[in-house]
Structures are given as C-alpha cells and as structure tokens.
Design a protein around this motif. Structure first.
Motif, short mmCIF file in Angstrom:
data_model
loop_
_atom_site.label_atom_id
_atom_site.label_comp_id
_atom_site.label_asym_id
_atom_site.label_seq_id
_atom_site.Cartn_x
_atom_site.Cartn_y
_atom_site.Cartn_z
N GLY A 167 4.06 17.88 5.49
CA GLY A 167 4.26 17.30 6.81
C GLY A 167 3.05 16.57 7.37
N GLY A 168 3.17 16.19 8.65
CA GLY A 168 2.08 15.48 9.33
C GLY A 168 2.29 13.97 9.36
N CYS A 169 3.27 13.49 8.59
CA CYS A 169 3.59 12.05 8.61
C CYS A 169 5.10 11.96 8.40
N ALA A 170 5.81 12.59 9.32
CA ALA A 170 7.24 12.88 9.10
C ALA A 170 8.09 11.64 8.89
N MET A 171 9.16 11.84 8.11
CA MET A 171 10.15 10.77 7.91
C MET A 171 11.34 10.99 8.86
N GLY A 172 12.06 9.91 9.10
CA GLY A 172 13.25 9.95 9.95
C GLY A 172 13.45 8.59 10.59
N GLU A 173 14.65 8.36 11.11
CA GLU A 173 14.96 7.04 11.66
C GLU A 173 14.53 6.89 13.12
N PRO A 201 11.62 6.83 15.66
CA PRO A 201 10.15 6.76 15.71
C PRO A 201 9.53 7.73 16.72
N THR A 202 10.31 8.29 17.63
CA THR A 202 9.69 9.25 18.55
C THR A 202 9.42 10.58 17.84
N MET A 203 10.03 10.77 16.65
CA MET A 203 9.80 12.00 15.89
C MET A 203 9.12 11.73 14.55
N ALA A 204 9.19 10.49 14.08
CA ALA A 204 8.79 10.22 12.70
C ALA A 204 7.90 8.98 12.62
N TRP A 205 6.94 9.01 11.67
CA TRP A 205 6.06 7.84 11.51
C TRP A 205 6.58 6.91 10.41
N VAL A 206 7.37 7.47 9.50
CA VAL A 206 7.96 6.64 8.43
C VAL A 206 9.48 6.82 8.46
N SER A 207 10.18 5.87 7.85
CA SER A 207 11.64 5.95 7.77
C SER A 207 12.03 6.97 6.70
N SER A 208 13.32 7.19 6.53
CA SER A 208 13.79 8.12 5.50
C SER A 208 13.40 7.65 4.11
N GLN A 209 13.06 6.36 4.00
CA GLN A 209 12.62 5.83 2.70
C GLN A 209 11.11 5.79 2.57
N GLY A 210 10.44 6.42 3.52
CA GLY A 210 8.98 6.50 3.46
C GLY A 210 8.26 5.27 3.98
N LYS A 211 9.05 4.29 4.53
CA LYS A 211 8.40 3.05 4.99
C LYS A 211 7.85 3.24 6.40
N SER A 212 6.66 2.77 6.63
CA SER A 212 6.05 2.89 7.95
C SER A 212 6.95 2.21 8.99
N HIS A 213 7.07 2.84 10.16
CA HIS A 213 7.81 2.19 11.24
C HIS A 213 6.99 1.05 11.85
N TYR A 214 5.70 0.94 11.46
CA TYR A 214 4.81 -0.02 12.13
C TYR A 214 4.23 -1.10 11.22
N TYR A 215 4.09 -0.80 9.92
CA TYR A 215 3.44 -1.75 9.03
C TYR A 215 4.36 -2.07 7.86
N LYS A 216 4.61 -3.37 7.66
CA LYS A 216 5.64 -3.81 6.70
C LYS A 216 5.25 -3.54 5.24
N ASN A 217 3.95 -3.53 4.95
CA ASN A 217 3.54 -3.35 3.55
C ASN A 217 2.94 -1.96 3.31
N LEU A 218 3.48 -0.96 4.00
CA LEU A 218 2.93 0.41 3.85
C LEU A 218 4.06 1.43 3.69
N THR A 219 3.97 2.22 2.62
CA THR A 219 4.94 3.29 2.37
C THR A 219 4.17 4.58 2.13
N VAL A 236 0.85 -1.19 0.00
CA VAL A 236 0.00 0.00 0.00
C VAL A 236 0.89 1.24 0.00
N ILE A 237 0.59 2.16 -0.92
CA ILE A 237 1.31 3.45 -0.92
C ILE A 237 0.29 4.54 -0.62
N LEU A 238 0.56 5.32 0.42
CA LEU A 238 -0.31 6.45 0.73
C LEU A 238 0.29 7.70 0.11
#
Ligand SMILES: Cc1cc2nc3c(=O)[nH]c(=O)nc-3n(C[C@H](O)[C@H](O)[C@H](O)COP(=O)(O)OP(=O)(O)OC[C@H]3O[C@@H](n4cnc5c(N)ncnc54)[C@H](O)[C@@H]3O)c2cc1C
Length: 530
Positions: free
Chosen positions: A466-472, A474-492, A261-263
């Motif tokens: 913004g609102g779904c920030a990237m970063g390594e 998780p206390t600051m960001a919901w997705v990684s620097s590559q846009g991958k969710s920190h919580y769901y494996k099939n979500l970018t 899934v890509i949001l």
C-alpha cells in the motif's frame, strides 16, 4: 544445482553495470525506465523487453548471486535487506523486513505463493472502486505467473515446524492448506531468507531479470532514484544517486530521460519517491494506508527436535480465523509457521540474561507460529503512513490500533491452543514477562487477562503493502486500477504499493499477476505511443 544465470549471461555481454560506472552528470535515454527490480519491477522488465522495448532497470541494492548466498545471517541481513533487516516503524514497535538487492524482496522471501483471496478482490471492487481485477479476470494472469515461476504444491514432507500447524489444526477440526511454492529442484535447505544458494527459488533474480537482460534490457545496480522532475502532466527526468553496498550515498549522480516511467520500489519506497519529488497529490493519498500484516509470534517447545531452521520455511497455513468476523468486522489473522535462525530468534523474542539464554538453548526444540493480522480494511483495522524526514528519508508512522491488540489476544489464544493440540510440552507467546505455559488451560487464563500493547509484544512484518493505492476515485487512490498515475501520463506504478488494503495472504503472487495484467495493457498502449 541450477547454474547461476548471471555467470554465463555477463560473459555473453549482458548490459549490467554499477551506478559508479556511469559518468557524473551523464544523461541516459531509454524507452522505459523501471525503478526497482523486485516482484513488480522485474515482471514488468521481462514483459517489456520481450515486447521489444528498450528497458533500463535501476536498482538501489547490490547484485548478489548464489555464490554470495552462504547461509549466514550476519552476511545476508546487511547485504540483502533494507536497513540490515532492522527497520522499525516510528513507534519502534514493529520490526519490518524488506529486500534491497537485485530481485528485491523476492531474493530473500520464503517462497509461499498464494493467490489474492476472492474476498479481498470483492472488497476492492465494492469499497475501493477498483475495476477489472475480479477473480475471473485475474485467473489467466495467476496461471501465467504460476507457470513462469514453477509455482506448484510442495510435495515433499513438511518439516516438523510446519507439521505442527497441520497436526494442531487437524486435531481441532480447523481449516488448513498445503502451501504452493515457487521452486524448481529445491534441496529443502530452509535458508530462503538468506538468498537461495542453489538457484532453486524461482525469484526474480534467476527468472525474469535474466530473461529481460537476454532480450536487451540494461540493469544498473546501487542506483537509487532520489527524485523525479515533472513537466506538466509528464515525468521529465529521474535524478539517480550512486550508493555503496551499505546504502551510503556516493558523490556521483546521473539522470535518466524515458518515454515511460514505471515505479516498482515497493511499498514505503515508491510513495516516498513520489513525495520527495513533490508529485501532485491534491487528495493527500500518497503514503497513506500502508499495510503490513503485522504479525504476532507464539513459540512452543516439543520433546522431539523441530529444527525450525531446516526445510522449506512454510508449507502449511490455516485460514480458520482470517474472515471469521467478516471482511470489516473484528480483524482476522492467518496462521503460518516461521523459520527460526539464531539471530532472527534472538531479535524477535524477549528476555535477558538467564531467561534469554534458556530460550536460546532450546533452539532445536522450538517451533514458531505466526499470526498475520489483516490490516487496512477500515479505521478500526489501522494502517500506517509514510512520512519524510528533513533529509527526505522515509519512515513509517504506524501506531498499532485497539482493533489490532484485540486481535492479538485472539491470535495468541488460537496459536497456543493449536500448539498444545499438536503435542507441545510448553508454549511461550512472545510478549514481555509471559511465563512458559505447560497447559492450554493455564495459557488461556493468563492470555485472556493480559493487556497486550505497544512495545510489550513483539510484532513483525515481511509484507509491506500500500501507500500508493489503486482505484478509479482519485480521492482514495493515486493510480488507476491499471496502475496508471491519475496525474502523470507517462507514469505507472507496478508493485505492492498499489494494494488499497492488505491481502489476507502472502503478497508475491498477487503482485506478479496484477503486474502481468497491467503491463499487458501498458504494452498495447506503448506500441501506439513509443
Ligand atoms: C523475509 C521475507 C520473506 C517473505 N516471504 C514471502 C513469501 O513467502 N511469500 C510471499 O508471497 N511474500 C513474501 N514476502 C513478501 C514479498 O517478497 C514482497 O511482498 C514482494 O517481493 C514485494 O514486491 P515489490 O515489487 O512491491 O517490491 P520488492 O520486491 O521489495 O522490490 C523493490 C525493490 O526496489 C528497490 N528500490 C526501492 N526504492 C528504490 C529507488 N528509489 N531506486 C531504485 N531502487 C529502489 C529496492 O531496493 C528493492 O530491491 C517476504 C518478504 C520478506 C522480506
């Protein structure tokens, strides 16, 4: 005039439907589902379709094409914009414009194409734990996006509205730059904000979406993804509502199951969808730090006609004040010109009765500068937060900060100084009860004493981020620097919502380049997985 690619494409069998064409309660299956067809979603759709994946694009807005773009505000705003271009923050102090059609905001944007400033990328690296997005690593992706979308320097003469920026800055010894635009065969009409009637703007509508469709992607329009369900660390299913052209929900729903899934619903809508779906968010970062480049407007009257409705909307900017006080010091602002059309001017100015009528009468002699304030770099800079009402609809809580109002004063000063230096005979900062100034001396005295504050000053935004920030972290960001969710494996997430701060530059090219880089990584992973 470039032919509308949908004309031949649909005739040749492109898979384009409206949500009402799908049977109620039907379940669709695909490799990759993409929510939103704007800058991020369409770029990803093109790359994934070219890589051989079965791609389904779900777009809440309608499919509108060059034949529908009749250069009329009364049609364009309700048909192509979120909330008919009348969206406001909860405080009702900021007018927010965002697209809602196939192509997203790129269908209505003004074609200014600027790379992410190095200072912003460095700040993300040092303070937001973003990795791998430095200027050097991104350079090939900027180049690829520029080549794909015909982004080059605008070689035609600037229209008089933009010439004011160049003339004023030159006279004062300030920095200014000619703008790159994503156009091919542009007729210099100046109605980009109402959709390009000749398909010259290289928006997603005429570039990446057609390529994706030619390579087997499926597009369903007026299909609003309302909620997602999760199964442990995976997105299980998307619930999609059919909506009409005016964004009203119809009694028709279907669901989608996808391997990935890509949001890409854009800032505000992407975090809102995740929040509505009760997605995991242990550090409560979703919706936070939504930034806008909140912009102040200064009008000026010239002796010669300006005709700010005509010609490329933006062809010069000045970065004289963007970084003057450092990245986190007093808020900086970028100066650009804004095109003027009657409804836009009437809704973004003050006054009533004779005063307002007098301003509107000057329409052809009016120039408009805007100062886009760089927000979200720290608490002084301020930012907004997405909140949901009881029905699950998104709103933006964005109180304008003290730091912003202090920047507003400097911005009004700078714009008036520049406008007088360019030969303006009068200047009108768009603030309640401001007189029309006939000299820089008078303007600067009054501006210095004026208390700029919420609801007394027109503030507008066309850059929602913004609102779904990237970063390594998780206390600051919901997705990684590559846009991958920190919580769901099939979500970018691939849109402007992943920016951890605003940019200090117009966002579309940053979204294209970062999506390209992140999608390349995703494609490699999906080839192993799907
Ligand atoms: C008037 C205007 C002028 C602009 N001018 C410029 C410019 O000159 N240069 C520049 O760089 N930037 C400009 N921008 C901003 C730029 O276009 C945006 O920053 C960029 O397009 C954002 O890309 P995105 O992928 O984040 O979202 P968008 O391009 O906004 O696309 C998001 C899409 O997702 C759809 N969507 C949202 N939620 C859902 C859902 N739940 N289900 C299905 N679909 C959904 C929306 O309808 C929308 O079509 C302008 C914007 C506007 C409005």
């Amino acid at each position: 005039m470039t032919p509308d690619p949908f004309e031949a494409g649909i005739a040749s069998g492109w898979n384009v439907q409206q949500a009402t064409d799908i049977a109620n309660a039907e379940q669709l299956k695909t490799d990759v589902v993409i929510v939103g067809s704007g800058a991020g979603g369409a770029t990803a759709a093109e790359m994934l379709a070219l890589a051989g994946f079965k791609v389904l694009i779900l777009e809440a807005g309608p499919l509108k094409r060059s034949k529908d773009f009749v250069m009329e505000e009364r049609r364009a705003y309700p048909e192509l914009y979120q909330q008919s271009a009348a969206m406001l923050n909860q405080q009702q102090s900021i007018g927010i414009m965002q697209g809602r059609a196939v192509g997203g905001s790129t269908t209505v944007n003004w074609t200014t194409s600027i790379r992410t400033p190095d200072k912003t990328l460095s700040f993300w690296q040092s303070d937001k734990r973003v990795e791998g997005l430095d200027a050097q690593s991104l350079a090939p992706y900027f180049e690829a996006a520029e080549q794909r979308l015909g982004i080059t320097t605008w070689t035609a003469d600037a229209n008089p509205n933009n010439q004011v920026i160049a003339d004023g800055c030159r006279a004062l010894g300030w920095q200014y730059t000619k703008i790159n635009r994503n156009v091919k065969g542009c007729w210099n009409l100046g109605y980009c904000g109402m959709g390009c009637p000749i398909n010259a703007k290289q928006s997603m509508l005429v570039t990446s979406i057609p390529t994706a469709l030619s390579h087997g992607a499926r597009l369903i329009t007026q299909a609003q993804v309302w909620q997602m369900s999760f199964d442990g660390e995976r997105v299980n299913e998307l619930l999609v509502r059919a909506i009409d052209e005016a964004d009203r929900s119809l009694s028709r729903q279907f669901s989608v199951k996808a391997k990935h899934v890509i949001l890409a619903g854009g800032a505000i809508n992407t975090p809102a969808l995740l929040m509505r779906s009760n997605a995991q968010d242990p550090h409560r970062v979703l919706g936070r730090n939504t930034t806008l480049h909140p912009s102040l407007i200064s009008a000026a009257i010239f002796d010669e006609p300006i005709k700010a409705h005509s010609g490329a909307p933006q062809s010069y900017y000045s970065d004289e004040f963007v970084w003057k006080n450092g990245v986190q010091g007093r808020m900086g602002f970028k100066i650009e010109a804004a095109p003027l059309h009657p409804m836009l001017l009437a809704s973004k100015s003050f006054g009533f009765g004779r005063q307002h009528a007098d301003l509107m009468k000057q329409f052809n002699y009016l120039h408009a500068s805007i100062a886009l304030v760089r927000d979200g770099f720290d608490s002084l800079h301020g930012a907004g937060q997405v909140v949901l009402d009881e029905q699950g609809h998104a709103h933006l809580n964005y109180p304008l900060s003290k730091g912003f109002w202090e920047a507003a004063k400097r911005a009004f000063m700078a714009m008036a100084q520049m406008q007088f230096a360019a030969g303006a005979k009068a200047v009108l900062p768009i603030h309640d009860n401001m007189p029309m100034f006939e000299s820089w001396q008078h303007a600067s005295k009054v501006i210095a004493k004026t208390n700029f504050e919420e609801l007394t000053t027109v503030v507008a935004s066309a850059h929602v981020m913004g609102g779904c920030a990237m970063g390594e972290d998780p206390t600051m960001a919901w997705v990684s620097s590559q846009g991958k969710s920190h919580y769901y494996k099939n979500l970018t997430v691939m849109d402007g919502s992943i920016f951890p701060t605003s940019l200090g530059a117009n966002p579309q090219l940053s979204i294209y380049a970062i999506t390209r880089k992140n999608c390349e990584t995703l494609i490699k992973e999906l080839h192993e997985r799907v």
